[in-house]
Every structure is written in structure tokens, then in C-alpha cells.
Design an enzyme around this catalytic site. Structure first.
Site, mmCIF file in Angstrom:
data_model
loop_
_atom_site.group_PDB
_atom_site.id
_atom_site.type_symbol
_atom_site.label_atom_id
_atom_site.label_comp_id
_atom_site.label_asym_id
_atom_site.label_seq_id
_atom_site.Cartn_x
_atom_site.Cartn_y
_atom_site.Cartn_z
ATOM 1 N N LYS A 89 19.250 -81.834 25.800
ATOM 2 C CA LYS A 89 17.932 -81.834 25.139
ATOM 3 C C LYS A 89 17.903 -80.726 24.092
ATOM 4 C CE LYS A 89 13.064 -82.608 26.341
ATOM 5 N NZ LYS A 89 13.005 -83.999 25.869
ATOM 6 N N ARG A 107 16.965 -79.146 34.176
ATOM 7 C CA ARG A 107 17.532 -79.761 32.980
ATOM 8 C C ARG A 107 17.690 -78.741 31.860
ATOM 9 N NH1 ARG A 107 14.574 -84.904 30.379
ATOM 10 N NH2 ARG A 107 13.020 -83.302 29.915
ATOM 11 N N ARG A 165 23.639 -66.234 8.835
ATOM 12 C CA ARG A 165 24.066 -67.621 8.893
ATOM 13 C C ARG A 165 25.595 -67.749 8.897
ATOM 14 N NH1 ARG A 165 25.287 -72.398 6.282
ATOM 15 N NH2 ARG A 165 24.080 -74.200 7.009
ATOM 16 N N GLU A 199 18.115 -96.103 24.711
ATOM 17 C CA GLU A 199 16.791 -95.604 25.097
ATOM 18 C C GLU A 199 15.874 -95.747 23.901
ATOM 19 O OE1 GLU A 199 16.959 -91.426 26.056
ATOM 20 O OE2 GLU A 199 18.478 -91.044 24.532
ATOM 21 N N TYR A 254 15.116 -77.427 24.324
ATOM 22 C CA TYR A 254 13.675 -77.407 24.544
ATOM 23 C C TYR A 254 13.317 -78.266 25.745
ATOM 24 C CZ TYR A 254 12.935 -82.168 22.725
ATOM 25 O OH TYR A 254 12.932 -83.523 22.561
ATOM 26 N N HIS A 276 28.479 -70.833 10.910
ATOM 27 C CA HIS A 276 28.529 -71.938 11.856
ATOM 28 C C HIS A 276 28.995 -71.504 13.248
ATOM 29 C CE1 HIS A 276 27.947 -74.370 8.303
ATOM 30 N NE2 HIS A 276 27.856 -75.460 9.056
ATOM 31 N N LEU A 329 19.156 -89.373 27.152
ATOM 32 C CA LEU A 329 18.620 -88.183 27.801
ATOM 33 C C LEU A 329 18.156 -88.561 29.199
ATOM 34 C CD1 LEU A 329 17.776 -85.164 27.369
ATOM 35 C CD2 LEU A 329 15.474 -86.068 26.996
#
Length: 277
Positions: free
Chosen positions: A145, A50, A98, A177, A31, A100, A201
């Protein structure tokens, strides 16, 4: 309020996401949050670069090229104008039963986005905030991110429950951070911040502020430091898309700069605001 879903813009209340979307199952997505100033996306190119890097690191193919994504975001902003606010977008690996492992080839990544008004928090930008220290329990790829933010969520909640605005994270005493921002300290006129490696990040605002500091002749050290050094700093501030450059005046129970924003922080605030004011 409007909602962008791949190439379609609908009313927000009519938005629908597939129940098998891997973003729900695994947080399998990325995101970006863009600041909107004067009806325009701020530092859009840096955010999109990014985004592309995050997608590559997770091996999520972008559903559209970056120029097309830019066009979609501005189409959304045109249909749902915001003068001062944010635009949130995410891309998940797509919908698949579903499991993995990555889904079969041909699974279509899903892009969604919306924008909303969010005024600048002028009181905190001016007066400063209180933060508390919290152990950094996140995974070792904080440079991506992703939608996996439970470590950040728990840290922010602890800060709220302790009456603070933000949590500064540390790994065995080494400052990394904050839960939703980068952190910098000023010592003897120089700016110090954790290097942009896998433990933080690489914030867009972080990079802008470091470039501006260097241009102003302020020494910059991208080097790790500890909590004890942070407590003894001349000034501390955080940087982020929604926080801009916000002074920190109290860490745990330790006042910073006698509880007042310092001169280097103020100078960097003024410089940063020239980009949109």
C-alpha cells in the site's frame, strides 16, 4: 481540523512538510485509511499489521512501534473527535536531497495523519453502483500500500468521465481489483475473488468479508476469473474501507442480477454491519 506530524499535533492550516520529503519526489512512502465508526478506529489491528508489512517490503523503518503509533492515532482522534469518518495516515522514508537510491542512514521517516468526517454512502450501499472495465496498467507490487497511485488515479478518472462510480481493472482480460476497492462475484451461491498475491492489495474489508462468508457456510474461491465471467455473474459487489460491501448492478453496459442487488450480497452486507452497528 488537526494534523499529526510525528509526535506533534497542530492545527491543519499550520501543517508543514519538508520540501525534500521523498514522499513528494518519488511517492516513497506507505499509507493506511482507517474507517471511524462511533468514534473508534475500525479493524485497527489489521490495518497496522498491513502497514508494518508495507514498510518492511519497502525497507522503510517504522519511526515508532505499533503500540505507540496506535496511541498517537487515538490522541489525534481525541483532540479532533469524529464519530463517523476516516483517519488517513502515511509514513514516508523522510527528507533527504533528491536522489533515487535510499538516503544515508539516519534519515528519519515521517509520520503524518489527519481525520475527517465522512458519512457512509447509504444510497450506493443500498441501491448499488455502476462500474466500467479499464486495463490494469499498474506495477507488479500492488500488494504494497504505497503512495504510488497514478495508475489507480487514471483508472478512477476514466470511470468518472464514463459516468461510472468505479473502475474494475483487468490484465489482458483477467480481473484483478478496482481502482480503490476489491471486487467479488457470486456464481451458483459461491463467492469468487482474485487471490491475494502481488497483483492486488489485500484489503482489510476484503478479508473480513471472506471470513464472514466462510462462517456463514458460503463457499469462497480465491481464484482468478475473466471479464466475460464477471459479466455473467449472478451477483457482483465491491469491498473497501469506505465502500463496505457495495453491490454492483451494471458493468460497462451489462446489467448484473437484473440491475438489483442480489441475496448473497445483501446477506454479507447485513453480516458486515453487525461489526459496528
Amino acid at each position: 481540523m488537526k494534523f499529526l506530524h510525528n509526535l506533534t499535533i497542530t492545527d491543519y492550516q499550520d501543517a508543514a512538510i519538508h520540501p525534500d520529503d521523498r514522499g513528494y519526489y518519488f511517492g516513497d512512502g506507505i499509507y493506511e485509511v482507517f474507517r471511524i465508526y462511533n468514534g473508534r478506529l475500525f479493524q485497527e489491528d489489521a490495518h497496522l499489521v498491513r502497514l508494518a508489512r508495507s514498510a518492511a517490503e519497502l525497507r522503510i523503518p517504522l519511526p515508532y512501534g505499533l503500540p505507540e503509533i496506535t496511541g498517537l492515532l487515538y490522541k489525534l482522534l481525541e483532540e479532533d473527535p469524529v464519530e463517523e469518518g476516516i483517519l488517513y495516515m502515511q509514513i514516508t522514508r523522510g527528507a533527504s536531497p533528491r536522489g533515487h537510491a535510499f538516503p544515508p542512514e539516519g534519515t528519519q521517516p515521517v509520520l503524518t495523519a489527519y481525520c475527517k468526517p465522512l458519512p457512509r454512502n447509504r444510497d450506493k450501499i443500498t441501491g448499488g453502483i455502476r462500474i466500467v472495465s479499464v486495463p490494469d496498467i499498474r506495477w507488479l507490487r500492488c500488494d504494497i500500500k504505497t503512495l504510488n497511485l497514478l495508475g489507480n488515479v487514471l483508472a478512477k478518472q476514466e470511470a468518472v468521465e464514463r459516468g461510472a462510480d468505479e473502475a474494475v481493472l483487468h490484465r489482458n482480460g483477467t480481473v484483478t481489483e478496482c481502482s480503490s476497492s476489491n471486487i467479488m462475484m457470486v456464481k451458483d451461491g459461491a463467492v469468487w475473488t482474485h487471490p491475494a498475491n502481488n497483483l492486488i492489495l489485500p484489503g482489510v474489508t476484503r478479508q473480513v468479508v471472506l471470513e464472514q462468508a466462510r462462517a456463514l457456510g458460503i463457499p469462497v474461491h480465491e481464484q482468478a476469473f475473466g471479464l466475460e465471467e464477471l459479466y455473467k455473474a449472478d451477483e457482483v459487489f465491491i469491498t473497501g474501507t469506505t465502500t463496505e460491501v457495495t453491490p454492483v448492478i451494471l458493468i460497462d453496459e451489462t446489467p448484473i442480477a437484473a440491475g438489483q442487488p442480489g441475496p448473497v450480497t445483501r446477506r454479507l452486507q447485513r453480516e458486515f454491519q453487525t461489526l459496528f452497528m
